[in-house]
Every structure is written in C-alpha cells, then in structure tokens.
Scaffold this active site. Structure first.
Site, short mmCIF file in Angstrom:
data_model
loop_
_atom_site.label_atom_id
_atom_site.label_comp_id
_atom_site.label_asym_id
_atom_site.label_seq_id
_atom_site.Cartn_x
_atom_site.Cartn_y
_atom_site.Cartn_z
N ASP A 183 -31.35 -6.68 -31.77
CA ASP A 183 -29.88 -6.71 -31.88
C ASP A 183 -29.44 -5.63 -32.86
O ASP A 183 -29.05 -5.89 -34.00
CB ASP A 183 -29.42 -8.09 -32.33
CG ASP A 183 -29.76 -9.17 -31.31
OD1 ASP A 183 -30.03 -8.81 -30.15
OD2 ASP A 183 -29.76 -10.35 -31.68
N ASP A 230 -31.58 -10.21 -21.91
CA ASP A 230 -30.63 -11.29 -22.16
C ASP A 230 -29.24 -10.88 -21.67
O ASP A 230 -28.36 -10.52 -22.44
CB ASP A 230 -30.60 -11.59 -23.67
CG ASP A 230 -29.83 -12.85 -23.99
OD1 ASP A 230 -29.60 -13.66 -23.08
OD2 ASP A 230 -29.45 -13.03 -25.17
N MET A 231 -29.05 -10.99 -20.36
CA MET A 231 -27.80 -10.56 -19.74
C MET A 231 -26.86 -11.72 -19.42
O MET A 231 -25.69 -11.51 -19.10
CB MET A 231 -28.09 -9.78 -18.45
CG MET A 231 -28.77 -8.44 -18.66
SD MET A 231 -27.69 -7.19 -19.42
CE MET A 231 -28.18 -7.28 -21.14
N LYS A 232 -27.36 -12.93 -19.45
CA LYS A 232 -26.54 -14.12 -19.19
C LYS A 232 -25.66 -13.92 -17.95
O LYS A 232 -24.43 -14.05 -18.00
CB LYS A 232 -25.69 -14.46 -20.41
CG LYS A 232 -26.51 -14.81 -21.65
CD LYS A 232 -25.60 -15.21 -22.80
CE LYS A 232 -26.41 -15.53 -24.05
NZ LYS A 232 -26.99 -14.32 -24.68
N ASP A 273 -21.79 -14.77 -11.77
CA ASP A 273 -20.85 -14.12 -10.87
C ASP A 273 -20.97 -14.82 -9.52
O ASP A 273 -21.65 -15.86 -9.40
CB ASP A 273 -21.18 -12.62 -10.74
CG ASP A 273 -19.94 -11.76 -10.51
OD1 ASP A 273 -19.18 -12.09 -9.57
OD2 ASP A 273 -19.72 -10.79 -11.25
N ASP A 282 -22.41 -15.50 -5.81
CA ASP A 282 -23.83 -15.56 -5.46
C ASP A 282 -24.40 -14.21 -5.09
O ASP A 282 -25.48 -13.83 -5.55
CB ASP A 282 -24.03 -16.53 -4.29
CG ASP A 282 -23.66 -17.96 -4.64
OD1 ASP A 282 -23.25 -18.20 -5.79
OD2 ASP A 282 -23.79 -18.84 -3.77
N THR A 287 -23.46 -11.16 -5.84
CA THR A 287 -23.55 -10.24 -6.96
C THR A 287 -24.72 -10.60 -7.88
O THR A 287 -25.46 -9.72 -8.33
CB THR A 287 -22.23 -10.24 -7.75
OG1 THR A 287 -21.17 -9.82 -6.89
CG2 THR A 287 -22.29 -9.30 -8.94
N GLN A 346 -24.78 -18.68 -36.46
CA GLN A 346 -25.44 -19.76 -35.74
C GLN A 346 -25.08 -21.11 -36.36
O GLN A 346 -24.98 -21.23 -37.59
CB GLN A 346 -26.96 -19.57 -35.78
CG GLN A 346 -27.46 -18.27 -35.19
CD GLN A 346 -27.41 -18.27 -33.67
OE1 GLN A 346 -26.83 -19.14 -33.05
NE2 GLN A 346 -28.02 -17.27 -33.06
N ARG A 390 -32.14 -11.36 -36.50
CA ARG A 390 -31.76 -10.91 -37.84
C ARG A 390 -32.80 -11.16 -38.93
O ARG A 390 -33.02 -10.29 -39.77
CB ARG A 390 -30.40 -11.51 -38.23
CG ARG A 390 -29.23 -10.73 -37.65
CD ARG A 390 -27.93 -11.48 -37.74
NE ARG A 390 -27.84 -12.52 -36.73
CZ ARG A 390 -26.75 -13.24 -36.47
NH1 ARG A 390 -25.65 -13.04 -37.17
NH2 ARG A 390 -26.74 -14.16 -35.52
#
EC number: 4.1.1.23
Length: 230
Positions: free
Chosen positions: A13, A62-64, A67, A69, A71, A187, A208
């Site tokens: 990150d 980590d794109m989460k 959309d 189906d 796509t 968090q 971190r």
C-alpha cells in the site's frame, strides 16, 4: 518458517512503483506473497504484479470486483492470464457465480470480501444492511461456499466462525492484522498475528506494520515468528 511465508501477505500500500520496488528489495526472500490494491494498481502496479509473478512471487490482486455478470466474467478471464494467485470480489452471489465460471480450470483463488475491517456495526447500518457485521460476514461466507469461491476475506475476529461454515479447504484471508502495540490506523476490527492463526486464518494480510516500519525486513520477520508461535 518457510510455510508461514506462504501465509503472510504483505500489502504494498504505497503511492509509487519506486517505493514498492524498494520495499520488495528490502524484504527480499523473507516475503513470498504480496497484495496489490487500488493505490498501487493505478500507479503502474498491474504491470508490476505481472513482473513479480514472473519472478516467482505470489500476488493477491485486491480489486474487490463488483459489476454486472458479463463485466465481472471478462475481467476475471483477463486476470487469470496475468498469473495472479488470488483475486477479491465483493460477496454478491451473482457476481461470485459469474467469476467462478470465468475462472474455471485455472489456479486463480477467488476470494469473497464479506465486511471491510474498517467497518463497525454503525457503518454497516449506515450502508443500509439489516445485519450486524458478524451476522453479515457469516451469511456471505455461506453464499461464497455455495457459489464455489476459493476463500473468504473477513476480520480475524470472525475467522473461527467462518471456518466452521466453510470447512478446512477454503482460504480464510484476514486483513486488519496489528502486532501488539502497533497503531490501528483506520481499522476497527483488528487482531494480532498469533490470534489470527489460532482463530483459523489461512493467510494474514499485513501492510502498514511492515511497509511503514523503519526496518521492513525485521518487522516481517517478527510477524512471521509470532505466527509460527501460534
């Protein structure tokens, strides 16, 4: 210790490729698994992910995704070609089913994101859900299992309960890991590395506490040692 290296996912990150490359060099062979999320992905991180995979590193993208189906399916098909190890989607049943079908026959482990570790009960209510975070996590874990997903992303606080639902085969990936005495940052549902392992987590995502450390390698080694102690 080598088996714990496969369970520790270091989140890159960081704002630039230069900084990410420096972190990877400093961590060396101590770390074999990296997470690349939005911040780095939009700064050239997708090509960097391919390069790391070609160098033998495991990559958690980590794109989460969420959309329609078609796509989601087309995106997953291309991510399979990138050689990634893990990919996140939000745990919506239709999206999960489309992704599972698109990834069929590949080694890509699809992970269902249940409730973000930065969210507490009030945040979930504000988002319009009728369930508290724990209940929502378990409901989504059941849906992910039914859809044929490869794993779950949840707080380590819920890992034990999730493990009872999904059984021993599925990955239970837990972000929000903080060694004793470290800053929680944004968090809200955090757990120590040792407790996460004891609770049934298969993989720990740590960003971190490692990438912001003055000695990144030593920080990673300390976390690995704590994981091994559990």
């Amino acid at each position: 210790m080598s088996d714990m290296r496969d369970k520790l996912i270091v989140g890159l990150d960081l704002p630039t490729l230069t900084e990410a490359e420096k972190a990877v060099r400093e961590l060396g062979d101590t770390v074999s698994f990296y997470k690349i999320g939005y911040q780095l992905a939009f700064a050239g991180g997708l090509d960097f992910a391919r390069e790391l995979a070609e160098d033998g590193k495991k990559i958690f993208l980590d794109m989460k995704l969420l959309d329609i189906d078609n796509t989601v399916a087309k995106g997953v098909e291309n991510i399979v070609k990138m050689g990634m190890t893990m990919l996140t989607l939000h745990a919506y049943p239709k999206a999960m089913r489309a992704a599972v079908e698109a990834a069929k026959g590949s080694n890509l482990c699809l992970l269902a994101v249940t409730v973000l570790t930065s969210m507490n009960e009030q945040d979930v209510i504000d988002a319009g859900y009728e369930y508290d975070p724990h209940t929502l996590v378990l409901r989504r874990a059941e849906q992910a299992l039914t859809a044929g997903m490869g794993g779950i992303v949840c707080s380590a606080e819920e890992a034990s309960a999730v493990r009872k639902i999904v059984g021993p085969a599925m990955a239970v990936v837990t972000p929000g890991i903080r060694p004793v005495g470290s800053d929680r940052g944004d968090q809200k549902r955090v757990v120590t590395p040792a407790d996460a392992i004891r609770n049934g987590s298969s993989h720990l995502v740590v960003a971190r506490p490692i990438v912001a450390a003055s000695n990144r390698k030593a920080a990673a080694e300390a976390i690995l040692a704590e994981m091994r102690s559990a």
